[in-house]
Enzyme design. Structure first.
Site, mmCIF file in Angstrom:
data_model
loop_
_atom_site.group_PDB
_atom_site.id
_atom_site.type_symbol
_atom_site.label_atom_id
_atom_site.label_comp_id
_atom_site.label_asym_id
_atom_site.label_seq_id
_atom_site.Cartn_x
_atom_site.Cartn_y
_atom_site.Cartn_z
ATOM 1 N N LEU A 531 0.908 -1.120 -0.092
ATOM 2 C CA LEU A 531 -0.078 -0.117 -0.016
ATOM 3 C C LEU A 531 0.902 1.069 -0.401
ATOM 4 O O LEU A 531 0.221 2.249 -0.530
ATOM 5 C CB LEU A 531 -0.840 -0.046 1.773
ATOM 6 C CG LEU A 531 -2.107 -1.015 0.974
ATOM 7 C CD1 LEU A 531 -2.495 -0.955 2.623
ATOM 8 C CD2 LEU A 531 -3.162 -0.738 0.515
ATOM 9 N N GLY A 532 2.058 1.133 0.782
ATOM 10 C CA GLY A 532 2.684 2.457 0.427
ATOM 11 C C GLY A 532 4.310 2.053 1.409
ATOM 12 O O GLY A 532 4.184 1.038 1.550
ATOM 13 N N ARG A 533 5.041 2.817 1.123
ATOM 14 C CA ARG A 533 6.114 2.741 1.954
ATOM 15 C C ARG A 533 7.313 3.695 2.255
ATOM 16 O O ARG A 533 7.054 5.351 1.855
ATOM 17 C CB ARG A 533 7.176 1.920 0.840
ATOM 18 C CG ARG A 533 8.298 1.343 0.814
ATOM 19 C CD ARG A 533 9.653 1.139 0.121
ATOM 20 N NE ARG A 533 8.968 -0.358 -0.035
ATOM 21 C CZ ARG A 533 9.019 -1.697 -0.118
ATOM 22 N NH1 ARG A 533 10.322 -1.532 0.730
ATOM 23 N NH2 ARG A 533 8.680 -2.746 -0.259
ATOM 24 N N GLY A 534 7.221 3.955 3.844
ATOM 25 C CA GLY A 534 7.774 5.257 4.183
ATOM 26 C C GLY A 534 9.065 4.803 4.809
ATOM 27 O O GLY A 534 9.514 3.293 4.879
ATOM 28 N N SER A 536 9.862 3.537 8.295
ATOM 29 C CA SER A 536 9.930 3.425 9.754
ATOM 30 C C SER A 536 9.368 1.731 8.625
ATOM 31 O O SER A 536 9.646 1.237 9.837
ATOM 32 C CB SER A 536 8.407 3.615 9.958
ATOM 33 O OG SER A 536 7.291 3.387 9.600
ATOM 34 N N GLY A 537 9.036 1.646 6.719
ATOM 35 C CA GLY A 537 9.124 0.204 6.602
ATOM 36 C C GLY A 537 7.271 0.941 5.286
ATOM 37 O O GLY A 537 6.955 1.980 5.454
ATOM 38 N N VAL A 539 3.978 -0.837 4.391
ATOM 39 C CA VAL A 539 2.794 -1.330 4.371
ATOM 40 C C VAL A 539 1.722 -1.787 3.572
ATOM 41 O O VAL A 539 1.963 -2.118 2.329
ATOM 42 C CB VAL A 539 1.574 0.193 4.476
ATOM 43 C CG1 VAL A 539 0.635 -0.699 5.356
ATOM 44 C CG2 VAL A 539 2.554 0.813 5.242
ATOM 45 N N LYS A 553 1.827 -3.848 8.685
ATOM 46 C CA LYS A 553 3.539 -2.541 8.661
ATOM 47 C C LYS A 553 4.509 -3.535 9.382
ATOM 48 O O LYS A 553 4.443 -3.589 10.042
ATOM 49 C CB LYS A 553 3.259 -0.820 9.743
ATOM 50 C CG LYS A 553 4.185 0.176 9.349
ATOM 51 C CD LYS A 553 3.501 1.072 9.634
ATOM 52 C CE LYS A 553 4.930 2.087 8.863
ATOM 53 N NZ LYS A 553 3.842 3.148 8.404
ATOM 54 N N ASP A 649 5.571 13.698 13.104
ATOM 55 C CA ASP A 649 5.793 13.303 11.815
ATOM 56 C C ASP A 649 4.286 13.295 11.163
ATOM 57 O O ASP A 649 3.867 12.811 10.269
ATOM 58 C CB ASP A 649 6.000 11.723 11.518
ATOM 59 C CG ASP A 649 7.408 11.985 10.160
ATOM 60 O OD1 ASP A 649 6.593 13.195 9.620
ATOM 61 O OD2 ASP A 649 6.774 10.741 9.417
#
Ligand SMILES: *[C@@H]1O[C@H](CO)[C@@H](O)[C@H](O)[C@H]1NC(C)=O
Ligand SMILES: *[C@@H]1O[C@H](CO)[C@@H](O)[C@H](O)[C@H]1NC(C)=O
Ligand SMILES: *[C@@H]1O[C@H](CO)[C@@H](O)[C@H](O)[C@H]1NC(C)=O
Ligand SMILES: *[C@@H]1O[C@H](CO)[C@@H](O)[C@H](O)[C@H]1NC(C)=O
Ligand SMILES: *[C@@H]1O[C@H](CO)[C@@H](O)[C@H](O)[C@H]1NC(C)=O
Ligand SMILES: *[C@@H]1O[C@H](CO)[C@@H](O)[C@H](O)[C@H]1NC(C)=O
Ligand SMILES: *[C@@H]1O[C@H](CO)[C@@H](O)[C@H](O)[C@H]1NC(C)=O
Length: 810
Positions: A531-534, A536-537, A539, A553, A649
Site C-alpha cells: 500500500l505504501g512505503r516510508g 519506518s517500513g 505497509v 506495517k 511526523d
C-alpha cells in the site's frame, strides 16, 4: 402519583421529568453524519413526535444492548423492533451512525458492523421515527428509502402491512431465535409454522381441517395482510371476509401490537393507558397444546388443568428443565434380534405428522403387525370405526386431548417392560366429561402463558452463561495491561501454546491482540499488495481470519528490544478515537516487528491532494472537515490520551481518508517505538520529514507537542492550496521561505482586500469555497507556524477555533 409525594420531592422529580422531556421530545430525527452512542442510552434516543414510540439503545442485560424501538408508555419497555436482536452489542463504544453516504450502521465496541440498513441508499437526508413506530430513512425528495416496517422481528404494529416477505420469529429469553414462524405459506395462507431441523409443519390454521374448513382461501395469491387501529386483522386468504378481531375492537385509540410469543402463539395486545400494562385482546390458538413442538420429540402436551408436558411410558426427559429436546427412550429395540414387543395404548392421544403410511379399513392386529415388521416404526395411530392406521417414524407434536375424532396412539415398547405402574399422560380436565368437550380455553389477560413449559430452573443457567461472558469482556478490558503482561513478560509461551491459551479470549481481545508471523503472512498473502512505503517500513494490505481488512506495517530499524516494544504497544493499542487509525494488534517474533492497523479505504490525503492527474478533487466541505478531524485526532493524542503522545511526523502521507473522507491519522506512537532513549537528537534522526518539521528540531531544543502544531499548520496550508508547500522553496531553505509566506499572509489578513484569498485557495475548486471558513483556516495556519513555539496554539484550542465554523455541527 405526584400528589402523594412530599412537595419538594415532587418538584425535583417534575424538574427532572421536564428536563428529560424537553431534551428528548424535541428529537425525532437523526441527521446525516450523526450518531447515537450506547453510553448515553438514557438520553440519546429518538422519540416519535407524539411520544408514543422511542428508539435507541436498550439494555437486554448487564453490559449488553440492542438497538430497538419500544412503546414509551408501557410500564416495562415493550420492544417492537430490534436492529440486532440476535447479536447484542457491548455497553461501551457501540454506536448507531447515519453515515454521510446514507447507510445506517450499528457497530460494536470493536467497530465490527453488527447491522446495517443497506449501502445502496442514495441522496439520503435523515432518519426519522414516525408516530406509527416506523423508523424510516428519507431521501432529499422526502421519499422513504428504507423502513423498519419492512423487517419486523416478532411484532406487527397497526398500519404495518403483512406482505409476502413478512416473517415473524419469536424472541426467546436466551436471545436465540425461537422455533416458530408467522408468515404466508407456499399456498398463500397466513400460517404459524413449527420449524426445527427434523420437522417443519403448520399448526395454524388447524392442519386437521381442509383449508376451506378453516375459512381460508388458498387461491388468492395476493399475499397481503393488515392490522388496523381498531384491532382488526385482515388477510387476503381470509375467505368470505372472516376477520380476526380484538375483543376490545370498539375502543378507539387503543395502542396495540400483534406479537408472535416464544410459546408459538400469536397474540394481539392492548395497552392500558393508566397503568401501562398490556392485556391480551386476541389469541390465534385457544388450545395451547395444539401448538406444535411445545414438548419436544416424544413429549406429550396435556391439560392438568394447565397445559403441561409429560413423557410417555418408557421415555424420560432428555434435558431436565427444558422441554425443547423432549423425551428420550430408556430402551433400545434392536432391529435384527426380533426382540418381543408390546404396544401400550395412549387413549385420546396423537402425535401429529411423521406418518409412514396411511392405511384404511384394517384391523388393529393388522396395523400392529405392520409396525412390528418395520424397525423404524415407533408406534401408530389407530381409529376404531374407520379402521385407519398411521404408523409413525418419529413422535413429534404429541398431545392428549379429546377431539371429535377419537384417536389413540399405540406405542411400541420391548415386551420385557412392566408399564402397569407408569402413569399415562392424560388431560384430567376431560374426566369424566365426554370427548367433545373443549380443552381448556386460553384465559384472557394471561401475560406469560404456559408457565410449566417456559419457566424452568434450567433456563437461568444459560442466561448466566451469556451474562458472565459479557461481564468477562469488560473485565478483560479493564485488566488489559495485566493481561498483556501475562503473555508478554511472565513467560514466553511458544506461539502454538499461546494460541491455545488465547483462543478463549480471542473474541474479547479482538480489539487488540498479538498475531503470529505466520498468521500475518497468510493475511497478506505473503505481503503481496503493497500500500505504501516510508522510512519506518512498508505497509501491506491484508485480510484477517474474521474477514476484517487490515493494513500490516512491517517496521524496520527497530532499536527497541522485544519487551520494550510490546510495552509501548500495550499503551498505543488502547488509543481509540474516530480520527486516529486503530491499531488492532502486533507481531513480535524473532527479528520481525509488525503492526496490524485499521485499513482505511481511500488512501492518504497526500495521494488525493497532490495527485498529478487530478481525477478526483476534494471539495471545500471535505477539506474543512479534514482540517477539523485532524485537529481533533491530534488534540486527543496531546491532551486526552492515557499517556501523552506526540506524533512527530504530521504530514498528508500520514492522514488517511475513509469512505466518507473522514480523516484518520496513522503512525502515531511510532516515535516512541523507534528510538531507545527518547532524546531529541535521536528523534531527529528517525522522525520528522523535511518540509514539515518545526524550527526547534534544528536548534536542538527539547521536543514538545508544539512540533505537531507546527506541522499541522503546514498541512492546513496544503489543504487550502492543494500544493506541497516545501516545493515553493526553490533554492532557499524551507524555514526562511515559510517565514516569508507567513508574514505575507499576515499582512494580507490585516488589509481590507479580499480577492487574494481566492488566489490562495486551490484553483481546482473554481472558487467554490466558504470565504469565512477559508479566512479562519489561513489565520489559524499563521498562528500554528509561529517561530516561537510558545505563541503557537495548543491543538485543543485549534479545535475550539474551528468548531464554530463547522457547518455539519449545526
Ligand atoms: C415489569 O418487569 C418486572 C421484572 O421483570 C416485573 O416484576 C413487573 O411485574 C413488570 N411490570 C409490568 C407492569 O409488567
Ligand atoms: C427518492 O426516492 C424516490 C423513491 O425511491 C425516487 O423516486 C426519487 O428519485 C429519490 N429522490 C432522490 C433525490 O434521489
Ligand atoms: C368458519 O366460519 C363459520 C361461520 O362464521 C364458523 O361457524 C366456523 O366455526 C368457522 N370455522 C373455523 C374453523 O373457524
Ligand atoms: C385477494 O385478496 C385481496 C385482499 O383481501 C382482495 O382485494 C382480492 O379481491 C382477492 N382476490 C381474489 C381473486 O379473491
Ligand atoms: C442404545 O444404543 C445406543 C448405541 O447402540 C447407545 O449409545 C445407547 O446408550 C443405548 N441406549 C440405551 C437406553 O440402552
Ligand atoms: C407388573 O408390576 C405390577 C406391580 O409392580 C404387578 O402387580 C404385575 O403383576 C406386574 N406384571 C407383570 C406382567 O409382571
Ligand atoms: C433449551 O434447549 C435448547 C436446545 O437444546 C436451547 O436452544 C434453548 O435455549 C433451551 N431453553 C432454555 C430456556 O434454556
Amino acid at each position: 402519583m405526584a400528589p402523594a409525594l412530599p412537595p419538594n420531592l415532587a418538584t425535583v422529580s417534575l424538574l427532572s421529568f421536564l428536563a428529560l422531556v424537553s431534551c428528548a421530545a424535541s428529537r425525532d430525527i437523526l441527521q446525516l453524519g450523526s450518531s447515537l452512542a450506547v453510553e448515553a442510552f438514557q438520553s440519546d434516543i429518538l422519540r416519535s413526535p407524539d411520544g408514543t414510540f422511542s428508539c435507541g439503545f436498550y439494555s437486554v442485560y448487564d453490559k449488553a444492548f440492542t438497538f430497538s424501538i419500544w412503546y414509551s408508555e408501557a410500564a416495562n419497555k415493550t420492544i417492537v423492533w430490534s436492529a440486532n436482536r440476535d447479536r447484542p452489542v457491548h455497553s461501551r463504544r457501540s454506536v448507531l451512525t447515519l453515515r454521510k453516504g446514507g447507510n445506517m450502521v450499528l457497530t460494536d465496541y470493536d467497530d465490527t458492523i453488527v447491522w446495517e440498513a443497506g449501502d445502496y441508499l442514495r441522496n439520503v437526508q435523515h432518519a426519522q421515527l414516525l408516530d406509527t413506530g416506523n423508523l424510516v430513512i428519507k431521501n432529499t425528495s422526502g421519499d422513504i428509502v428504507w423502513q423498519s416496517f419492512d423487517s419486523p422481528t416478532d411484532t406487527i404494529l397497526p398500519s404495518q402491512g403483512i406482505t409476502a416477505a413478512t416473517k415473524l420469529v419469536p424472541t426467546t429469553q436466551s436471545r436465540s431465535p425461537g422455533n416458530y414462524i408467522f408468515r404466508f405459506n407456499d399456498i398463500s395462507v397466513l400460517s404459524l409454522i413449527y420449524d426445527v431441523p427434523d420437522v417443519s409443519d403448520i399448526y395454524w390454521p388447524n392442519p386437521d381441517n381442509s383449508v376451506y374448513d378453516n375459512n381460508r382461501s388458498r387461491y388468492n395469491s395476493t399475499r397481503l395482510g393488515s392490522l388496523d387501529n381498531n384491532g382488526i386483522l385482515a388477510s387476503s386468504d381470509f375467505a368470505d371476509g372472516i376477520l380476526l378481531k380484538a375483543s376490545d375492537s370498539a375502543a378507539p385509540g387503543t395502542k396495540r401490537r400483534l406479537t408472535l410469543d416464544p410459546d408459538g402463539n400469536l397474540r394481539m395486545y392492548s395497552l392500558d393507558d393508566l397503568d401501562g400494562v398490556w392485556s391480551v385482546s386476541m389469541v390465534a390458538i385457544s388450545q395451547p397444546c395444539t401448538i406444535h413442538g411445545l414438548c419436544g420429540q416424544n413429549g406429550i402436551c396435556h391439560y392438568s388443568p394447565k397445559p403441561t408436558c409429560s413423557c410417555p411410558p418408557g421415555y424420560v426427559m432428555t434435558n431436565l428443565g427444558n422441554w425443547t429436546e423432549g423425551c428420550m427412550a430408556t430402551f433400545n429395540l434392536s432391529c435384527g434380534a426380533h426382540e418381543p414387543v408390546q404396544f401400550v395404548k395412549l387413549p385420546h392421544t396423537d402425535f401429529w405428522g411423521s406418518d409412514q403410511k396411511r392405511l384404511l379399513g384394517i384391523s388393529l392386529e393388522a396395523c400392529m403387525d405392520i409396525c412390528i415388521r418395520d424397525c423404524t416404526c415407533k408406534g401408530f395411530q389407530y381409529q376404531q370405526g374407520t379402521g385407519s392406521c398411521y404408523p409413525k417414524s418419529l413422535l413429534f407434536n404429541g398431545m392428549s386431548c379429546a377431539t371429535p375424532r377419537v384417536r389413540a396412539i399405540y406405542l411400541k415398547l420391548p415386551a420385557r417392560f412392566n408399564v402397569s405402574d407408569t402413569p399415562i399422560p392424560q388431560s384430567n380436565v376431560l374426566d369424566p366429561a365426554p370427548p367433545t368437550l373443549q380443552c381448556e380455553q386460553m384465559s384472557r389477560g394471561v401475560r406469560y402463558p404456559f408457565p410449566d413449559v417456559q419457566e424452568t430452573s434450567d433456563g437461568q443457567s444459560k442466561w448466566f452463561y451469556f451474562y458472565s461472558f459479557i461481564v468477562a469482556i469488560s473485565i478483560i478490558e479493564v485488566s488489559f495491561i495485566a493481561f498483556a503482561w501475562f503473555f508478554v513478560f511472565k513467560r514466553e509461551l511458544g506461539p502454538s501454546e499461546m494460541w491455545a491459551a488465547e483462543e478463549g479470549y480471542k473474541v474479547m481481545t479482538s480489539h487488540f491482540r498479538r498475531y503470529s508471523y505466520k498468521e500475518l503472512v497468510k493475511a497478506t498473502r505473503e505481503f503481496r499488495v503493497e500500500l505504501g512505503r516510508g522510512r519506518s517500513g512498508a505497509v501491506y494490505k491484508g485480510v484477517l481470519e474474521d474477514e476484517r481488512p487490515v493494513a500490516v506495517k512491517k517496521l524496520k530499524n527497530i532499536s527497541r528490544g522485544k519487551e520494550e516494544f510490546q510495552a509501548e504497544l500495550s499503551i498505543i493499542g488502547r488509543i481509540n478515537h474516530m480520527n486516529l487509525a486503530r491499531i488492532w494488534g502486533f507481531c513480535s517474533e524473532g527479528s520481525h516487528r509488525l503492526l496490524v492497523c485499521e485499513y482505511v479505504e481511500n488512501g492518504s490525503l497526500a495521494n488525493i491532494l497532490f495527485r498529478d492527474q487530478n481525477t478526483f478533487v476534494l471539495d471545500w466541505k471535505q477539506r474543512f472537515n479534514i482540517a477539523l478531524g485532524v485537529a481533533k485526532g491530534l488534540a486527543y493524542l496531546h491532551h486526552e490520551c492515557l499517556e501523552w503522545v506526540i506524533h512527530c511526523d504530521v504530514k498528508p502521507e500520514n492522514i488517511l481518508l475513509d469512505t466518507d473522507f473522514e480523516p484518520k491519522i496513522t503512525d502515531f506512537g511510532l516515535a516512541k517505538l523507534l528510538n531507545r532513549a527518547g532524546s531529541s537528537q535521536n528523534m531527529l534522526q528517525v522522525r520528522g520529514t523535511v518540509g514539515y518539521i518545526a524550527p526547534e528540531w534544528v536548534s536542538g531544543l527539547p521536543i514538545t507537542a508544539k512540533v505537531d502544531v507546527y506541522s499541522y499548520g503546514i498541512v492546513l496550508l496544503e489543504i487550502l492550496s492543494g500544493a506541497r508547500v516545501s516545493e515553493l522553496a526553490v533554492g532557499s531553505d524551507v524555514h526562511s521561505m515559510l517565514r516569508q509566506l507567513v508574514s505575507v499572509l499576515a499582512d494580507k489578513l490585516e488589509g481590507h482586500e479580499e480577492s487574494w484569498v481566492c488566489e490562495f485557495v486551490d484553483q481546482e475548486l473554481s472558487g467554490q469555497f466558504n470565504y469565512l471558513q477559508a479566512r479562519t483556516v489561513i489565520k489559524l495556519a499563521i498562528s500554528c507556524l509561529q517561530e516561537d513555539r510558545n505563541k503557537r496554539p495548543t491543538m485543543e484550542s485549534v479545535v475550539q477555533t474551528l468548531l464554530p465554523f463547522d457547518e455539519a455541527s449545526d
